[in-house]
Design a protein around this motif. Sequence first.
Motif, short mmCIF file in Angstrom:
data_model
loop_
_atom_site.label_atom_id
_atom_site.label_comp_id
_atom_site.label_asym_id
_atom_site.label_seq_id
_atom_site.Cartn_x
_atom_site.Cartn_y
_atom_site.Cartn_z
N THR A 125 13.19 -12.85 -11.87
CA THR A 125 13.08 -11.80 -12.87
C THR A 125 12.96 -12.44 -14.26
N GLU B 265 11.89 -5.67 -17.93
CA GLU B 265 12.06 -6.75 -16.97
C GLU B 265 10.97 -6.70 -15.91
N VAL B 266 10.51 -7.90 -15.52
CA VAL B 266 9.44 -8.00 -14.53
C VAL B 266 9.92 -8.88 -13.39
N LEU B 267 9.76 -8.37 -12.16
CA LEU B 267 10.11 -9.14 -10.96
C LEU B 267 8.81 -9.77 -10.46
N LYS C 220 1.72 -4.12 -11.26
CA LYS C 220 1.92 -4.73 -9.95
C LYS C 220 0.61 -5.40 -9.51
N MET D 262 11.60 -14.99 -5.45
CA MET D 262 11.60 -13.79 -6.28
C MET D 262 12.40 -14.10 -7.53
N GLU E 18 6.90 -12.77 -7.76
CA GLU E 18 7.02 -13.66 -6.61
C GLU E 18 6.27 -14.92 -6.99
N SER F 170 7.16 -5.97 -9.38
CA SER F 170 7.54 -4.67 -9.98
C SER F 170 7.86 -4.86 -11.45
N VAL F 171 7.71 -3.75 -12.21
CA VAL F 171 8.02 -3.75 -13.63
C VAL F 171 9.00 -2.61 -13.88
N LYS F 172 10.19 -2.91 -14.44
CA LYS F 172 11.17 -1.89 -14.79
C LYS F 172 11.61 -2.15 -16.22
#
Length: 182
Positions: A38, A26-28, A4, A36, A30, A21-23
């Motif tokens: 992904t 996948e990275v979100l 982040k 926003m 801005e 965010s990183v899940k």
Amino acid sequence: MLSKGDKVSVLDEAINGVVVSVKNNEVLIETEDGFMMTFFVSELLKIQDSSNLMNSIKRIDLEEITKEKTEPKPRSFVKERKDKREVAVPEFDLHIEKLVPNKRGMSNYDILTLQTDTAKRHIEFAIRNRIPKIVFIHGVGEGILKAELDFLLGRYDGIDFQDANYQKYGLGATEVYFKQNK
């Protein structure tokens, strides 16, 4: 790998942004425009923060850099000091291009003969006019002209000759001294 707050650039598109965010994979992010989006981790490239780059430049002593640019660097050669009473030494270039406007049609023998005849004329002129020293520029080449010039100078009495100043002429010149009778 990405966390982040990291600045990233999308590989196949002209999009830059900050990781929100990183899940999993996948990275979100801005974007710089405030959207926003992904992306997969493999589609992003972490980029250096330009303000961080400026801070590292500030760490380098800028005064030292400006001092280095403004101080003139010392010359790498030693300039010959000339005495005010010293008379300029006549230099004669025996390269064929300096003697004739076009050498087309001349054989090597013709060229060498013209060069040695020119040297002989200059030697006799210097003797007649009591010139103490002259320089012949013959070039390095295969050394044929230099050998002919050495042979020609050896036939005169009262003449000394040697290779000319290396710093000024390199290996391609001969200095001729005329002994003067008083």
